[in-house]
Design a protein around this motif. Structure first.
Motif, PDB file in Angstrom:
ATOM      1  N   GLY A  79       0.795  -1.193  -0.027  1.00 22.01           N
ATOM      2  CA  GLY A  79      -0.077  -0.101  -0.184  1.00 22.01           C
ATOM      3  C   GLY A  79       0.704   1.269   0.097  1.00 22.01           C
ATOM      4  O   GLY A  79       1.951   1.200   0.158  1.00 22.01           O
ATOM      5  N   ARG A  80       0.132   2.430  -0.216  1.00 24.63           N
ATOM      6  CA  ARG A  80       1.183   3.704  -0.035  1.00 24.63           C
ATOM      7  C   ARG A  80       0.128   4.630   0.666  1.00 24.63           C
ATOM      8  O   ARG A  80      -1.357   4.690   0.413  1.00 24.63           O
ATOM      9  N   ALA A  81       0.536   5.506   1.608  1.00 25.29           N
ATOM     10  CA  ALA A  81      -0.381   6.545   1.979  1.00 25.29           C
ATOM     11  C   ALA A  81       0.147   8.030   1.716  1.00 25.29           C
ATOM     12  O   ALA A  81       1.340   8.119   1.402  1.00 25.29           O
ATOM     13  N   PHE A  82      -0.946   8.868   1.650  1.00 28.43           N
ATOM     14  CA  PHE A  82      -0.651  10.206   1.120  1.00 28.43           C
ATOM     15  C   PHE A  82      -1.089  10.956   2.324  1.00 28.43           C
ATOM     16  O   PHE A  82      -2.051  10.623   3.192  1.00 28.43           O
ATOM     17  N   PRO A  83      -0.454  12.302   2.399  1.00 24.17           N
ATOM     18  CA  PRO A  83      -1.106  13.127   3.279  1.00 24.17           C
ATOM     19  C   PRO A  83      -2.541  13.628   2.958  1.00 24.17           C
ATOM     20  O   PRO A  83      -2.654  13.596   2.051  1.00 24.17           O
ATOM     21  N   VAL A  84      -3.286  14.088   3.915  1.00 24.97           N
ATOM     22  CA  VAL A  84      -4.692  14.525   3.545  1.00 24.97           C
ATOM     23  C   VAL A  84      -4.758  15.547   2.625  1.00 24.97           C
ATOM     24  O   VAL A  84      -5.575  15.723   1.571  1.00 24.97           O
ATOM     25  N   SER A  85      -3.734  16.479   2.497  1.00 26.62           N
ATOM     26  CA  SER A  85      -3.455  17.453   1.564  1.00 26.62           C
ATOM     27  C   SER A  85      -3.376  16.835   0.103  1.00 26.62           C
ATOM     28  O   SER A  85      -3.769  17.773  -0.687  1.00 26.62           O
ATOM     29  N   ASP A  86      -3.214  15.625  -0.007  1.00 31.61           N
ATOM     30  CA  ASP A  86      -2.969  15.028  -1.355  1.00 31.61           C
ATOM     31  C   ASP A  86      -4.211  13.980  -1.457  1.00 31.61           C
ATOM     32  O   ASP A  86      -3.949  13.162  -2.548  1.00 31.61           O
ATOM     33  N   ILE A  87      -5.199  14.256  -1.215  1.00 30.62           N
ATOM     34  CA  ILE A  87      -6.418  13.384  -1.198  1.00 30.62           C
ATOM     35  C   ILE A  87      -7.052  13.360  -2.967  1.00 30.62           C
ATOM     36  O   ILE A  87      -7.077  12.320  -3.464  1.00 30.62           O
ATOM     37  N   SER A  88      -6.528  14.557  -3.343  1.00 28.40           N
ATOM     38  CA  SER A  88      -7.041  14.708  -4.926  1.00 28.40           C
ATOM     39  C   SER A  88      -6.246  13.636  -5.728  1.00 28.40           C
ATOM     40  O   SER A  88      -6.439  12.803  -6.654  1.00 28.40           O
ATOM     41  N   GLU A  89      -5.100  13.925  -5.441  1.00 24.90           N
ATOM     42  CA  GLU A  89      -3.778  13.081  -6.131  1.00 24.90           C
ATOM     43  C   GLU A  89      -4.121  11.652  -5.926  1.00 24.90           C
ATOM     44  O   GLU A  89      -4.029  10.901  -6.799  1.00 24.90           O
ATOM     45  N   ALA A  90      -4.261  11.273  -4.681  1.00 27.76           N
ATOM     46  CA  ALA A  90      -4.620   9.871  -4.512  1.00 27.76           C
ATOM     47  C   ALA A  90      -5.854   9.398  -5.073  1.00 27.76           C
ATOM     48  O   ALA A  90      -5.912   8.213  -5.821  1.00 27.76           O
ATOM     49  N   HIS A  91      -6.899  10.115  -5.114  1.00 30.33           N
ATOM     50  CA  HIS A  91      -8.229   9.761  -5.821  1.00 30.33           C
ATOM     51  C   HIS A  91      -7.827   9.512  -7.369  1.00 30.33           C
ATOM     52  O   HIS A  91      -8.332   8.736  -7.991  1.00 30.33           O
ATOM     53  N   ASN A  92      -7.115  10.585  -7.964  1.00 30.84           N
ATOM     54  CA  ASN A  92      -6.655  10.437  -9.295  1.00 30.84           C
ATOM     55  C   ASN A  92      -6.340   9.315  -9.564  1.00 30.84           C
ATOM     56  O   ASN A  92      -6.508   8.542 -10.690  1.00 30.84           O
ATOM     57  N   LEU A  93      -5.228   9.054  -8.758  1.00 27.12           N
ATOM     58  CA  LEU A  93      -4.225   7.677  -9.221  1.00 27.12           C
ATOM     59  C   LEU A  93      -5.307   6.404  -9.044  1.00 27.12           C
ATOM     60  O   LEU A  93      -5.045   5.637 -10.029  1.00 27.12           O
ATOM     61  N   LEU A  94      -6.219   6.331  -8.079  1.00 26.84           N
ATOM     62  CA  LEU A  94      -6.933   5.230  -8.114  1.00 26.84           C
ATOM     63  C   LEU A  94      -7.896   5.161  -9.272  1.00 26.84           C
ATOM     64  O   LEU A  94      -8.408   4.049  -9.886  1.00 26.84           O
ATOM     65  N   GLU A  95      -8.467   6.244  -9.637  1.00 29.54           N
ATOM     66  CA  GLU A  95      -9.326   6.209 -10.948  1.00 29.54           C
ATOM     67  C   GLU A  95      -8.584   5.946 -12.094  1.00 29.54           C
ATOM     68  O   GLU A  95      -9.100   5.349 -12.977  1.00 29.54           O
ATOM     69  N   SER A  96      -7.219   6.304 -12.170  1.00 28.67           N
ATOM     70  CA  SER A  96      -6.481   6.219 -13.339  1.00 28.67           C
ATOM     71  C   SER A  96      -6.116   4.680 -13.680  1.00 28.67           C
ATOM     72  O   SER A  96      -5.543   4.649 -14.765  1.00 28.67           O
ATOM     73  N   ARG A  97      -6.504   4.013 -12.746  1.00 27.95           N
ATOM     74  CA  ARG A  97      -5.985   2.245 -13.062  1.00 27.95           C
ATOM     75  C   ARG A  97      -4.483   2.294 -12.914  1.00 27.95           C
ATOM     76  O   ARG A  97      -3.938   1.211 -13.170  1.00 27.95           O
ATOM     77  N   GLU A  98      -3.693   3.113 -12.554  1.00 21.33           N
ATOM     78  CA  GLU A  98      -2.358   2.989 -12.309  1.00 21.33           C
ATOM     79  C   GLU A  98      -1.877   2.661 -11.119  1.00 21.33           C
ATOM     80  O   GLU A  98      -0.634   2.651 -10.734  1.00 21.33           O
ATOM     81  N   SER A  99      -2.820   2.802 -10.122  1.00 16.80           N
ATOM     82  CA  SER A  99      -2.357   2.387  -8.713  1.00 16.80           C
ATOM     83  C   SER A  99      -2.233   0.963  -8.430  1.00 16.80           C
ATOM     84  O   SER A  99      -2.687  -0.002  -9.086  1.00 16.80           O
ATOM     85  N   VAL A 100      -1.343   0.552  -7.726  1.00 16.71           N
ATOM     86  CA  VAL A 100      -1.193  -0.843  -7.403  1.00 16.71           C
ATOM     87  C   VAL A 100      -1.523  -0.950  -5.898  1.00 16.71           C
ATOM     88  O   VAL A 100      -1.043  -0.341  -4.937  1.00 16.71           O
ATOM     89  N   GLY A 101      -2.132  -2.057  -5.354  1.00 16.83           N
ATOM     90  CA  GLY A 101      -2.477  -2.302  -3.838  1.00 16.83           C
ATOM     91  C   GLY A 101      -3.316  -1.221  -3.340  1.00 16.83           C
ATOM     92  O   GLY A 101      -4.090  -0.496  -4.112  1.00 16.83           O
ATOM     93  N   LYS A 102      -3.224  -1.012  -1.987  1.00 16.88           N
ATOM     94  CA  LYS A 102      -4.130  -0.181  -1.250  1.00 16.88           C
ATOM     95  C   LYS A 102      -3.512   1.391  -0.975  1.00 16.88           C
ATOM     96  O   LYS A 102      -2.317   1.309  -0.847  1.00 16.88           O
ATOM     97  N   LEU A 103      -4.548   2.515  -1.275  1.00 18.62           N
ATOM     98  CA  LEU A 103      -4.011   3.762  -0.841  1.00 18.62           C
ATOM     99  C   LEU A 103      -4.682   4.177   0.188  1.00 18.62           C
ATOM    100  O   LEU A 103      -6.013   3.821   0.444  1.00 18.62           O
ATOM    101  N   ALA A 104      -3.845   4.995   1.070  1.00 20.54           N
ATOM    102  CA  ALA A 104      -4.789   5.342   2.283  1.00 20.54           C
ATOM    103  C   ALA A 104      -4.316   6.835   2.476  1.00 20.54           C
ATOM    104  O   ALA A 104      -3.238   7.349   1.812  1.00 20.54           O
ATOM    105  N   ILE A 105      -4.980   7.436   3.271  1.00 21.89           N
ATOM    106  CA  ILE A 105      -4.833   9.056   3.700  1.00 21.89           C
ATOM    107  C   ILE A 105      -4.488   9.331   4.896  1.00 21.89           C
ATOM    108  O   ILE A 105      -5.461   8.825   5.859  1.00 21.89           O
ATOM    109  N   GLU A 106      -3.441  10.010   5.416  1.00 25.60           N
ATOM    110  CA  GLU A 106      -3.043  10.082   6.695  1.00 25.60           C
ATOM    111  C   GLU A 106      -3.252  11.467   7.377  1.00 25.60           C
ATOM    112  O   GLU A 106      -3.092  12.417   6.261  1.00 25.60           O
ATOM    113  N   TRP A 107      -3.977  11.596   8.428  1.00 24.72           N
ATOM    114  CA  TRP A 107      -4.217  12.855   9.194  1.00 24.72           C
ATOM    115  C   TRP A 107      -3.018  13.315   9.741  1.00 24.72           C
ATOM    116  O   TRP A 107      -2.469  12.793  11.130  1.00 24.72           O
ATOM    117  N   LYS A 108      -2.006  14.016   9.200  1.00 20.58           N
ATOM    118  CA  LYS A 108      -0.597  14.654   9.980  1.00 20.58           C
ATOM    119  C   LYS A 108      -0.325  15.744   9.016  1.00 20.58           C
ATOM    120  O   LYS A 108      -0.495  16.119   8.062  1.00 20.58           O
TER     121      LYS A 108
END
Ligand SMILES: NC(=O)c1ccc[n+]([C@@H]2O[C@H](COP(=O)([O-])OP(=O)(O)OC[C@H]3O[C@@H](n4cnc5c(N)ncnc54)[C@H](OP(=O)(O)O)[C@@H]3O)[C@@H](O)[C@H]2O)c1
Length: 340
Positions: free
Chosen positions: A311-340
Motif C-alpha cells: 500500500g501507499r499512504a498520502f497526506p490529507v492535503s494530497d487526497i485529490s492526487e490519491a483519488h486521481n491515481l486510483l481512478e487512473s488504473r495506475e495504482s497498485v495495492g491499497k491507497l490510504a490518507i493520513e491525518w498529519k
C-alpha cells in the motif's frame, strides 16, 4: 474535528472540501476511533462520480476503513478495546478525524503495521477472504482467474489463492503491473490492454476451463468468464468497475445486458455456480461474518502466513492526487490518507 466532505460529484479537486464537523458519538455496541489514517476504495471513486447507488446523499463523509486508537466506547462496548490501536470497518464516515464503528468489525492490530496495509486488511483482504473462503472455496490446485489482480482486492486474492497451490491466471492493464504479478508468482499474467483473456486462457488451458473466477469488472467480462468455467466451476462477482468507463442510462444498460441472461437450469445442468458478494450487505445483516474474515486475515499476516498488504499512504492535503491515481488504473495495492 476535521473531515473530508464530499460536497459535489465530479473531479476530486472540486468534489471534496475539508470541513469542521462535530465528532460522531458511538451508539450501543459501537466504538469511536481517533483516526490516524483512512483507506481509499474503488467504491469511493464511484461515489465521488455519483455512480454508486449505496452512497449517502450529499454532503456526505464517505469511507469504509480506518486505522487509529479507540478513544470512546458506546453503551455495551467491550471496555478492553479502549486505548487500543485498531483497524475498523466503517459504514461511511471514514474520511474524518474521528469515526464510529460496530465493535464486531473492529480488530486490534500491532503498532508496527503501516497504515495503508492496516486499512487494506479491513476492506480488501476481508472481501477477498469472504469471497474465496466463505462465499465459496478455492480447492487445492484449482485453476483460478483473478481480474484487476494488481489492485487492492486482487493482490489479496493472489495471496489467498497461493495458499491453496492454485494455478493463477491474473489480468492487469499495464506492463508495470504485469511485471509485479510475475514477481508475485502468478503463473499466467495477462495484459488486459493487449490481449483478450478468453483467448489467452483457451490457448493455455485448451478445453479444460477454469475452476474459479473472481470478477470485479462486470458486464461482458462476466459473460465471457462464465463460458470459461469447467464443470464445478464458480464465478464470484463482486464489482462493476467497467461502469466507470461511461455515464448515463445507456452505459448502465449496456453493462447490465453485458452480464448475460441465465437460467438456473443451466447452472444445474452444467454444474456451474454464480456467486455475488456485497460486503456492505454482509456488514449490515451478518456482521459476524465480516468479523470472522477480518480475524482470519489479520491472524494470517501476524503469523506471516501471508505478507503484509502492499500500500501507499498520502497526506490529507494530497487526497485529490490519491483519488486521481486510483481512478487512473495506475495504482497498485491499497491507497490510504493520513491525518498529519
Ligand atoms: N462487493 C464488495 O463488497 C466489494 C468490496 C471491495 C471492493 N469491491 C470491488 O472490487 C474492485 C477492486 O476494489 P479496490 O478498492 O481494491 O480497487 P483496485 O482494484 O485497487 O482499483 C480498481 C482497479 O480496477 C481495474 N479496472 C478494470 N477495469 C476498469 C475500468 N473500466 N475502470 C477502472 N478500473 C478498472 C483497474 O486495474 P487494471 O487497470 O489493472 O485492470 C483498477 O486499478 C472494485 O471494483 C470494487 O468496487 C467490491
Amino acid at each position: 474535528m476535521q473531515a473530508v466532505v464530499l460536497v459535489k460529484h465530479g473531479d476530486p479537486e472540486r468534489a471534496f472540501e475539508l470541513r469542521e464537523l462535530n465528532k460522531p458519538e458511538p451508539k450501543e455496541g459501537e466504538v469511536r476511533v481517533k483516526v490516524e489514517a483512512f483507506g481509499l476504495n474503488y467504491a469511493d471513486v464511484m461515489a465521488r462520480k455519483g455512480m454508486y447507488q449505496d452512497a449517502p446523499p450529499l454532503p456526505a463523509v464517505i469511507g469504509y476503513d480506518v486505522v487509529g486508537v479507540i478513544d470512546k466506547l458506546g453503551p455495551g462496548a467491550d471496555e478492553e478495546l479502549l486505548g487500543q490501536r485498531v483497524v475498523a470497518l466503517t459504514r461511511f464516515g471514514g474520511y474524518a478525524e474521528y469515526a464510529v464503528a460496530n465493535q464486531l468489525v473492529v480488530h486490534p492490530i500491532n503498532k508496527e503495521l503501516p497504515n495503508a496495509a492496516a486499512t487494506a486488511l479491513a476492506t480488501q483482504y476481508s472481501t477477498a477472504y469472504y469471497a474465496s473462503n466463505m462465499a465459496t472455496n478455492i480447492f487445492e490446485g484449482d485453476h483460478v482467474l483473478i481480474h484487476a489482480a494488481a489492485g487492492g482486492v486482487g493482490l489479496a486474492l493472489i495471496q489467498l489463492a497461493k495458499l491453496k497451490n492454485s494455478v493463477i491466471y491474473a489480468t492487469a492493464s499495464s506492463d508495470m503491473k504485469i511485471k509485479m504479478l510475475e514477481d508475485l508468482g502468478v503463473n499466467y499474467p495477462i495484459n488486459s490492454d493487449e490481449t483478450d483473456f478468453v483467448e489467452e486462457v483457451e490457448n493455455i488451458r485448451g478445453s479444460d476451463g477454469l475452476d474459479i473466477i473472481f470478477d470485479s469488472i462486470g458486464g461482458k467480462s462476466v459473460k465471457k468468464g462464465f463460458q470459461l468455467l469447467s464443470s464445478g466451476g464458480r464465478i464470484v462477482c463482486y464489482g462493476g468497475s467497467k461502469r466507470g468507463d461511461g455515464k448515463g442510462i445507456i452505459n448502465d444498460l449496456r453493462l447490465a445486458v453485458g452480464f448475460g441472461i441465465y437460467s438456473p437450469i443451466s447452472f444445474m445442468l452444467k454444474s456451474k455456480s454464480f456467486i455475488g458478494v456485497n460486503m456492505l450487505r454482509i456488514a449490515d445483516d451478518r456482521p459476524s461474518l465480516i468479523k470472522t474474515a477480518m480475524e482470519k486475515v489479520i491472524d494470517m499476516v501476524n503469523k506471516k502466513i501471508i505478507p503484509e498488504p502492499i500500500g501507499r499512504a498520502f497526506p490529507v492535503s494530497d487526497i485529490s492526487e490519491a483519488h486521481n491515481l486510483l481512478e487512473s488504473r495506475e495504482s497498485v495495492g491499497k491507497l490510504a490518507i493520513e491525518w498529519k
